[in-house]
Motif scaffolding. Structure first.
Motif, PDB file in Angstrom:
ATOM      1  N   ALA A  18       0.819  -1.215   0.000  1.00  0.00           N
ATOM      2  CA  ALA A  18       0.000   0.000   0.000  1.00  0.00           C
ATOM      3  C   ALA A  18       0.851   1.263   0.000  1.00  0.00           C
ATOM      4  CB  ALA A  18      -0.928  -0.018   1.212  1.00  0.00           C
ATOM      5  N   ARG A  22       1.114   4.137  -3.147  1.00  0.00           N
ATOM      6  CA  ARG A  22       0.837   5.565  -2.970  1.00  0.00           C
ATOM      7  C   ARG A  22       2.065   6.417  -3.261  1.00  0.00           C
ATOM      8  NH1 ARG A  22      -2.345   3.179   1.200  1.00  0.00           N
ATOM      9  NH2 ARG A  22      -4.559   3.690   0.960  1.00  0.00           N
ATOM     10  N   ASN A  39      -8.228   1.679 -10.371  1.00  0.00           N
ATOM     11  CA  ASN A  39      -8.187   1.337  -8.947  1.00  0.00           C
ATOM     12  C   ASN A  39      -7.018   0.386  -8.784  1.00  0.00           C
ATOM     13  OD1 ASN A  39     -11.374   1.590  -9.638  1.00  0.00           O
ATOM     14  ND2 ASN A  39     -10.936   2.393  -7.585  1.00  0.00           N
ATOM     15  N   ILE A  42      -3.469  -2.994  -3.793  1.00  0.00           N
ATOM     16  CA  ILE A  42      -2.422  -2.710  -2.802  1.00  0.00           C
ATOM     17  C   ILE A  42      -2.172  -3.905  -1.880  1.00  0.00           C
ATOM     18  CG2 ILE A  42      -2.824  -0.212  -2.792  1.00  0.00           C
ATOM     19  CD1 ILE A  42      -4.551  -0.587  -0.293  1.00  0.00           C
ATOM     20  N   ASP A  43      -2.771  -5.052  -2.205  1.00  0.00           N
ATOM     21  CA  ASP A  43      -2.676  -6.224  -1.335  1.00  0.00           C
ATOM     22  C   ASP A  43      -1.931  -7.350  -2.047  1.00  0.00           C
ATOM     23  OD1 ASP A  43      -3.523  -7.836   1.062  1.00  0.00           O
ATOM     24  OD2 ASP A  43      -4.546  -8.969  -0.516  1.00  0.00           O
ATOM     25  N   ARG A 200     -13.437  -4.562  -1.243  1.00  0.00           N
ATOM     26  CA  ARG A 200     -13.047  -3.232  -1.721  1.00  0.00           C
ATOM     27  C   ARG A 200     -11.730  -2.751  -1.122  1.00  0.00           C
ATOM     28  NH1 ARG A 200     -19.099  -0.414  -1.257  1.00  0.00           N
ATOM     29  NH2 ARG A 200     -20.220  -2.282  -1.950  1.00  0.00           N
ATOM     30  N   THR A 201     -11.363  -3.279   0.020  1.00  0.00           N
ATOM     31  CA  THR A 201     -10.219  -2.729   0.756  1.00  0.00           C
ATOM     32  C   THR A 201      -8.867  -3.092   0.153  1.00  0.00           C
ATOM     33  OG1 THR A 201     -10.204  -4.636   2.258  1.00  0.00           O
ATOM     34  CG2 THR A 201     -11.510  -2.708   2.917  1.00  0.00           C
ATOM     35  N   TRP A 204      -6.689   0.815  -3.986  1.00  0.00           N
ATOM     36  CA  TRP A 204      -6.560   2.237  -3.719  1.00  0.00           C
ATOM     37  C   TRP A 204      -6.746   2.998  -5.026  1.00  0.00           C
ATOM     38  CZ3 TRP A 204      -2.921   5.817  -5.683  1.00  0.00           C
ATOM     39  CH2 TRP A 204      -3.089   7.110  -5.173  1.00  0.00           C
ATOM     40  N   PRO A 205      -7.682   3.945  -5.056  1.00  0.00           N
ATOM     41  CA  PRO A 205      -8.683   4.194  -4.018  1.00  0.00           C
ATOM     42  C   PRO A 205      -9.713   3.066  -3.978  1.00  0.00           C
ATOM     43  CG  PRO A 205      -9.152   5.495  -5.975  1.00  0.00           C
ATOM     44  CD  PRO A 205      -7.839   4.834  -6.234  1.00  0.00           C
ATOM     45  N   ALA A 206     -10.342   2.901  -2.823  1.00  0.00           N
ATOM     46  CA  ALA A 206     -11.341   1.836  -2.688  1.00  0.00           C
ATOM     47  C   ALA A 206     -12.555   2.164  -3.550  1.00  0.00           C
ATOM     48  CB  ALA A 206     -11.754   1.691  -1.231  1.00  0.00           C
TER      49      ALA A 206
END
Length: 296
Positions: A18, A22, A39, A42-43, A200-201, A204-206
């Motif tokens: 994450a 960013r 989107n 980030i995981d 959704r998590t 980024w962005p969610a």
């Protein structure tokens, strides 16, 4: 290394987290846009899962549409022979190769970058792709999948992450409310299955919606004398007025309600049937029984 374990064996240090996503976006002055449906994942576990479920391995040439900052690209590279990444955003395209060199220099030669709009791509440099694996922008997901299956017959498998509603529509079976044009056109090329859900998590962005993984395994198209174009035109006509019985919905396509009924009866279909009740083989039979104009 087996394809089953390929995604899991990529070390976290070789993937984007994450903070790195960013930081990279800020350095590139990239602000995710709705126009391109961006989107970024980030995981690390999510991209590992995608590679694992895709079932790709050392012999595969994978085309990835919309690699973005490279989250999925970095998970794919250690597992496959080559990744052909198609990216429309020139800033992201320009940075992807450097990101790979920084985090996975040993795999940099496995990446081929194509800066282009995926919907205009009909050929790719180098080896023919054997798989499409991607986190697709929501706004172009179905057209991209259908376009690549049409233009690249060497693609044997597709595993894409799309909006959950889109994934469910692609994998829908006859008889349901969400079954329609995407379901049928995908079924022309492949066996389609919903392969998982994604929250959704991990983005980024969610986004405001959940995502889903959809798997397509290519098989031979229906055996029919009608062309794919003819069958697709029949499908489009049937669902342009999906509440109508096919005798009425296909009237313009066939030339008149009477001719539509003739085609349906010849195909063994009750003219009172609605399009949502039929499978791809049914539409192939209807298309091949369309009455020909008298001067044809």
């Amino acid at each position: 290394m087996s394809t089953k374990d390929a995604g899991a064996l990529v070390d976290d240090a070789a993937l984007l987290g994450a903070a790195q996503v960013r930081e990279l976006a800020e350095r590139l002055e990239v602000r995710p846009t709705k126009q391109w449906g961006q989107n970024f994942v980030i995981d690390a576990n999510t991209v590992r899962k995608i590679v694992r479920v895709a079932g790709v391995g050392r012999k595969d040439v994978v085309v990835e549409v919309g690699p973005g900052l490279g989250s999925l690209t970095l998970a794919l590279l250690p597992a496959v022979k080559k990744v052909i990444a198609v990216e429309v955003d020139p800033r992201l395209a320009g940075a992807l190769e450097q990101t790979v060199r920084d985090l996975q220099p040993e795999n940099a030669d496995r990446l081929k970058l194509v800066n282009a709009d995926a919907l205009t791509v009909t050929s790719l440099p180098g080896a023919d792709p054997t798989a499409l694996v991607a986190n697709l922008p929501y706004n172009i997901s179905v057209p991209v999948v259908l376009s690549f299956l049409e233009h690249f017959p060497t693609i044997e498998r597709v595993l894409v992450m799309v909006q959950l509603e889109v994934a469910e529509r692609l994998a829908a079976r006859p008889g349901g409310k969400i079954y329609g044009v995407p379901s049928l056109k995908a079924a022309w090329y492949a066996d389609v299955e919903l392969a998982g859900r994604v929250g959704r998590t991990v983005f980024w962005p969610a986004p405001n919606v959940d995502s889903g993984l959809v798997s397509l395994v290519r098989r031979e198209p229906p055996s029919t004398t009608a062309s794919r174009v003819e069958v697709f035109r029949c499908i489009d006509a049937a669902f342009a007025q999906r509440r109508k019985a096919l005798r009425g919905a296909l009237a313009s396509w066939a030339g008149s309600p009477v001719l539509a009924e003739q085609a349906l009866v010849a195909a063994g279909i009750d003219p009172r049937t609605r399009g949502e009740q039929l499978g791809i083989l049914d539409f192939a039979r209807i298309a091949e029984n369309r009455p020909q104009p008298a001067d044809a």
